[in-house]
Design an enzyme around this catalytic site. Sequence first.
Site, mmCIF file in Angstrom:
data_model
loop_
_atom_site.group_PDB
_atom_site.id
_atom_site.type_symbol
_atom_site.label_atom_id
_atom_site.label_comp_id
_atom_site.label_asym_id
_atom_site.label_seq_id
_atom_site.Cartn_x
_atom_site.Cartn_y
_atom_site.Cartn_z
ATOM 1 N N HIS A 1 0.828 -1.205 0.000
ATOM 2 C CA HIS A 1 0.000 0.000 0.000
ATOM 3 C C HIS A 1 0.874 1.271 0.000
ATOM 4 C CE1 HIS A 1 -3.397 -2.579 1.153
ATOM 5 N NE2 HIS A 1 -2.776 -2.952 2.246
HETATM 6 O O1 RIB Z 1 -5.199 0.292 4.474
HETATM 7 C C1 RIB Z 1 -3.798 0.250 4.352
HETATM 8 C C2 RIB Z 1 -3.175 1.420 5.044
HETATM 9 O O2 RIB Z 1 -3.488 1.396 6.429
HETATM 10 C C3 RIB Z 1 -1.636 1.383 4.972
HETATM 11 O O3 RIB Z 1 -1.146 2.698 4.997
HETATM 12 C C4 RIB Z 1 -1.261 0.678 6.241
HETATM 13 O O4 RIB Z 1 0.041 1.029 6.694
HETATM 14 C C5 RIB Z 1 -2.297 1.215 7.193
HETATM 15 O O5 RIB Z 1 -1.839 2.485 7.640
#
Ligand code: RIB
Length: 310
Positions: free
Chosen positions: A240
């Site tokens: 992500h």
């Molecule tokens: O949904 C994924 C996000 O939420 C990423 O940034 C992970 O690190 C959490 O912060």
Amino acid sequence: MRKVILDVDTGVDDALAILYGLESKQLEFLGITTVNGNVPLDMVNSNTLKVLQLAGRDDVKVYPGAESPLIREAEHEFMVHGTDGIGNALDDVTLEKELDNQFAPDFIIESARRHRGELTLIMVGPLTNLALALKKEPRLAGWLDEVIVMGGLVSLAGKGNSLPNSEFNIYADAEAARIVFHSGAEVTLVSLDVTHQTFLTIDHIETMKGTKYYNFVKQSTDVFRNFSMQRYNINGCALHDPLTVGFAIDKEFLETEKYFVDVETVSPLGYGQTICDFRNLWKKEPNVNICLNVDGEGFVKHFLETISVD
Ligand code: RIB
Ligand code: CA
């Protein structure tokens, strides 16, 4: 090089994003700001400092930010990131590096004022720090080059990771996200629609064997990969946050288009939902670049090549 501030809630994929951004040598880190998110702020601070120690980057300063969301109660993600937030992968590291004493929102405002039109904010945690900065200095949006946000989902109805239609970073502080989306800043939303096409699998990780970060990447992602096995039947860590940094490095990784996007802050069923008005039913000016497609394979390849250093 592009001037950036990376705002993190370190977290496993935040840690990978920090290493990837630094090793890319394509970004000038003015600093890293921290925010309550995956784990409480004190853990985020310690994890972020330890990752910079691991990278040997004492030159990069860390500015502590908000320890709670604007309004709602804090919720954390220990189930995904482990009890300390980075899979206990740096338990044996003695913390030497210290936090800077400037509050993150103030550092963001000062940096944007000093580097008018040149600063990119890469936001990979809840948007509390940026919302506080915008409330304190409403001119901030016009001083920024762009704001790249990891968060939300726009076409994957029912496939959120906090609520059926809500992604964690937005769900963790929906009021903050709404302030950012309506600020007039040039916002790009790197959502689950694309980040869930960039899993770093155990097979990918094994190709890093013998390199500087192999042990850290393998151990820190263990809890995250086990969670992914249970939920998605994939022994991998969704990249992500690294993909969000990747967009700052090379925009070719993502295909984007601008639409009007709003954030649900009232309904208990949809709190934190990012609602993209693809058919312009609300007749409102587009305000967010959303991601339609990703070169997932190409990005994971670039990520691995970039962090597989000696
Ligand atoms: O949904 C994924 C996000 O939420 C990423 O940034 C992970 O690190 C959490 O912060
Ligand atoms: Ca994060």
